[in-house]
Enzyme design. Structure first.
Site, mmCIF file in Angstrom:
data_model
loop_
_atom_site.group_PDB
_atom_site.id
_atom_site.type_symbol
_atom_site.label_atom_id
_atom_site.label_comp_id
_atom_site.label_asym_id
_atom_site.label_seq_id
_atom_site.Cartn_x
_atom_site.Cartn_y
_atom_site.Cartn_z
ATOM 1 N N GLU A 1 1.199 -17.402 1.914
ATOM 2 C CA GLU A 1 0.884 -16.657 3.133
ATOM 3 C C GLU A 1 -0.517 -16.977 3.640
ATOM 4 O O GLU A 1 -0.738 -17.123 4.845
ATOM 5 C CB GLU A 1 0.998 -15.159 2.872
ATOM 6 C CG GLU A 1 2.413 -14.677 2.669
ATOM 7 C CD GLU A 1 2.481 -13.262 2.127
ATOM 8 O OE1 GLU A 1 3.570 -12.686 2.143
ATOM 9 O OE2 GLU A 1 1.430 -12.725 1.676
ATOM 10 N N ALA B 1 0.828 -1.206 0.000
ATOM 11 C CA ALA B 1 0.000 0.000 0.000
ATOM 12 C C ALA B 1 0.861 1.254 0.000
ATOM 13 O O ALA B 1 0.570 2.227 -0.709
ATOM 14 C CB ALA B 1 -0.934 -0.009 1.207
ATOM 15 N N GLU C 1 4.798 -29.749 20.023
ATOM 16 C CA GLU C 1 5.525 -30.919 19.513
ATOM 17 C C GLU C 1 5.888 -30.724 18.039
ATOM 18 O O GLU C 1 6.984 -31.083 17.597
ATOM 19 C CB GLU C 1 4.691 -32.184 19.693
ATOM 20 C CG GLU C 1 5.428 -33.443 19.261
ATOM 21 C CD GLU C 1 4.662 -34.726 19.556
ATOM 22 O OE1 GLU C 1 5.118 -35.790 19.113
ATOM 23 O OE2 GLU C 1 3.603 -34.656 20.232
ATOM 24 N N HIS D 1 9.112 -8.425 -3.843
ATOM 25 C CA HIS D 1 7.755 -8.938 -3.991
ATOM 26 C C HIS D 1 7.274 -8.501 -5.370
ATOM 27 O O HIS D 1 7.541 -7.378 -5.803
ATOM 28 C CB HIS D 1 6.880 -8.324 -2.895
ATOM 29 C CG HIS D 1 5.539 -8.965 -2.714
ATOM 30 N ND1 HIS D 1 5.252 -10.239 -3.148
ATOM 31 C CD2 HIS D 1 4.401 -8.493 -2.146
ATOM 32 C CE1 HIS D 1 3.996 -10.527 -2.825
ATOM 33 N NE2 HIS D 1 3.464 -9.484 -2.235
#
Length: 351
Positions: free
Chosen positions: A212, A101, A248, A124
């Site tokens: 993502e 943005a 775990e 990106h």
């Protein structure tokens, strides 16, 4: 450049053996790398370049939190830290590391400083790929490329300090000077990449947005929440539910998967765990495949980018974001996680 074969598919990769730091330093010796944005990726990339002997400067708004952070990190106002426009003027390679943005808002200022022969660097592919939404269309006489570390700026920096490297993709969108490949690979090495694999801007952003929202953050949080809630509803304590769901996995199993692969993990667990995992993994694949298909389509059609631009550009974005983040932070699962982490031996006071 080497070619790696993955089950019949060849990929171009560049390693640090093929393109050592000394070669990167030679390529970049007459360049001034102006890092615009000192938030997520900026600090790690800038500090790694600086410590690798590259001439790097920072462009930031004066007296902002990021300006102060850059000073704390060793950048000096008037020498290696400047107001954004001055850094843009001085830089021969502009590392455009603002948020998506913010890149849109800053673009008119950046564009006027992209004079012939300079380079525009991204981490990106968002701004270029979705340029009908972002308006980011570089001049034709500058190089445009990206290096996208496959991890956060924090991880990039941490692994650099450990003497390791974080894998990165690289892509060239525009080679105006004939030197774009050398420049982008040199920068990839300078920021601390382990090795670099070739992609293009569109594939980078499509895979990144899918990852993502998918297995890197969105899907894994959803799966964590579902398993945790099922265990809690069936009478398991918060500690037991969190340990079996998150602790775990992250502390014991994932480091082994990272070292050896999931195939190794399947071959080296108990026969009971082995049988259950073999019986159930395809059920999870089949259940989530439609969701991932919808997700990829949403990315590829520009729906995800449009939503990000729209929401992230609103004046009250930060306020609404804090509410959503607080929901995660205050959930029982992650409050249990905070307690469990505090009980790890390394977090206990020395006796």
């Amino acid at each position: 450049m080497a070619k790696l074969n993955f089950g019949g598919t060849e990929e171009n990769v560049v390693t640090r053996d093929e393109f050592p730091l000394a070669k990167a330093q030679e390529v970049l010796k007459n360049e001034t790398i102006a890092v615009i944005g000192y938030g997520v990726q900026g600090p790690g990339q800038a500090l790694n370049q600086k410590e690798n002997g590259v001439n790097v400067i920072i462009g930031q708004r004066k007296n902002s939190k990021s300006w102060d952070k850059a000073i704390a990190d060793g950048f000096v106002p008037g020498k290696t830290l400047f107001e954004i426009e001055e850094a843009l003027e001085k830089g021969t390679i502009i590392c455009y590391l603002l948020s998506d943005a913010a890149q849109i808002a800053m673009w008119p200022t950046v564009k006027k400083h992209l004079t012939k022969g300079k380079a525009l660097y991204f981490s990106h592919g968002f701004g270029i790929t979705f340029n009908e939404q972002t308006g980011i269309v570089p001049p034709s006489d500058v190089d445009v490329f990206l290096v996208a570390p496959k991890g956060s700026g924090t991880s990039l920096r941490r692994m650099f300090l450990q003497g390791r490297g974080l894998n990165s993709s690289y892509a060239i969108f525009q080679d105006a000077t004939g030197k774009a490949w050398d420049r982008v690979i040199a920068l990839g090495i300078a920021i601390g990449s382990g090795y670099l694999f070739e992609t293009d801007f569109k594939k980078e952003v499509f895979s990144d947005l899918t990852g993502e929202r998918g297995t890197l953050m969105g899907a894994i949080q959803g799966i964590f929440a579902a398993q945790y809630e099922v265990l809690r509803k069936n009478g398991h304590s918060p500690s037991e539910a969190f340990n079996e769901t998150v602790e775990e996995l992250t502390q014991s199993l994932m480091p082994l998967v990272a070292e050896n692969g999931m195939d190794w993990m399947y071959a080296n667990c108990s026969t009971t765990a082995q049988r259950g995992a073999l019986d159930w993994w395809k059920k999870f694949r089949d259940a989530t495949m439609p969701v991932f298909s919808d997700l990829y389509n949403s990315v590829a059609t520009g729906k995800e980018s449009a939503r990000s631009i729209d929401l992230n550009s609103k004046a009250d974005y930060r306020e609404k974001l804090e509410v959503e983040l607080a929901e995660l932070h205050n959930s029982e699962m992650w409050q249990a996680g905070k307690t469990v982490r505090s009980l790890r031996p390394e977090n206990q006071p020395a006796k």
